[in-house]
Design an enzyme around this catalytic site. Sequence first.
Site, PDB file in Angstrom:
ATOM      1  N   HIS A  99       1.008  -1.203  -0.008  1.00  0.00           N
ATOM      2  CA  HIS A  99      -0.111   0.021  -0.061  1.00  0.00           C
ATOM      3  C   HIS A  99       0.546   1.213  -0.161  1.00  0.00           C
ATOM      4  O   HIS A  99       0.643   1.936  -0.926  1.00  0.00           O
ATOM      5  CB  HIS A  99      -0.850  -0.095   1.297  1.00  0.00           C
ATOM      6  CG  HIS A  99      -2.096  -0.953   1.265  1.00  0.00           C
ATOM      7  ND1 HIS A  99      -1.969  -2.061   1.194  1.00  0.00           N
ATOM      8  CD2 HIS A  99      -3.544  -0.404   1.329  1.00  0.00           C
ATOM      9  CE1 HIS A  99      -3.253  -2.832   1.125  1.00  0.00           C
ATOM     10  NE2 HIS A  99      -4.219  -1.854   1.121  1.00  0.00           N
ATOM     11  N   HIS A 148       1.207  -3.685   9.133  1.00  0.00           N
ATOM     12  CA  HIS A 148       2.547  -3.756   8.758  1.00  0.00           C
ATOM     13  C   HIS A 148       3.267  -3.182   9.905  1.00  0.00           C
ATOM     14  O   HIS A 148       2.638  -2.234  10.704  1.00  0.00           O
ATOM     15  CB  HIS A 148       3.006  -2.852   7.556  1.00  0.00           C
ATOM     16  CG  HIS A 148       2.607  -3.426   6.425  1.00  0.00           C
ATOM     17  ND1 HIS A 148       3.171  -4.145   5.538  1.00  0.00           N
ATOM     18  CD2 HIS A 148       1.218  -3.179   5.533  1.00  0.00           C
ATOM     19  CE1 HIS A 148       2.731  -4.661   4.593  1.00  0.00           C
ATOM     20  NE2 HIS A 148       1.610  -3.995   4.213  1.00  0.00           N
TER      21      HIS A 148
END
Length: 183
Positions: A99, A148
């Site tokens: 992303h 993440h």
Amino acid sequence: MGFDATVLDWMVEHRVDWLTTVFWIVTTLGNTVSMFLLSAVVVVAVLRVGRRSDAVVVAGSMLTGWGLMNALKFAFARERPPIPERLVDIASHSFPSGHAMMSVLLATVAIAVMLRSSTPWLHRPVLRALPVVAALLIGFSRIYLGAHWTTDVLAGWVFGALWGLGWIYAVKLISARNPSAGR
């Protein structure tokens, strides 16, 4: 406890329902599919006005960037943050954040396209800041949701920006050597 774990713990301790909802929306809108759809719109728009070299920069950087991102994920094979801290159910590797990488890559090349444009409204500083703000929010959403580690997102931003700048520079060099290659 290392940097990544400290940041994750802080995020978990400070989560609030409304902000979690906002970041779910941001992370959903900022996925790689959305980045490819936006890049396709940019490519079509610049092709319609005859700016082939800009189309090459956007399309080429996004396609090869996606390949680079997956190669890096495979090479590093880093595990994602643990559940229940991780609010996102995803099976791929963590490093780098796709992303973050793809959103800042698109932001980098989109800003370059805007700077090269002769359309006055594309030169407004607020408009040029939007892709950067969006990429920052997308990356931050990945940390907040525990999808993440912080260093995954930081690396994604760095890889994405460098990859985009590399494509901008390479196409500029090629265009300078071969002016018929496109504006």
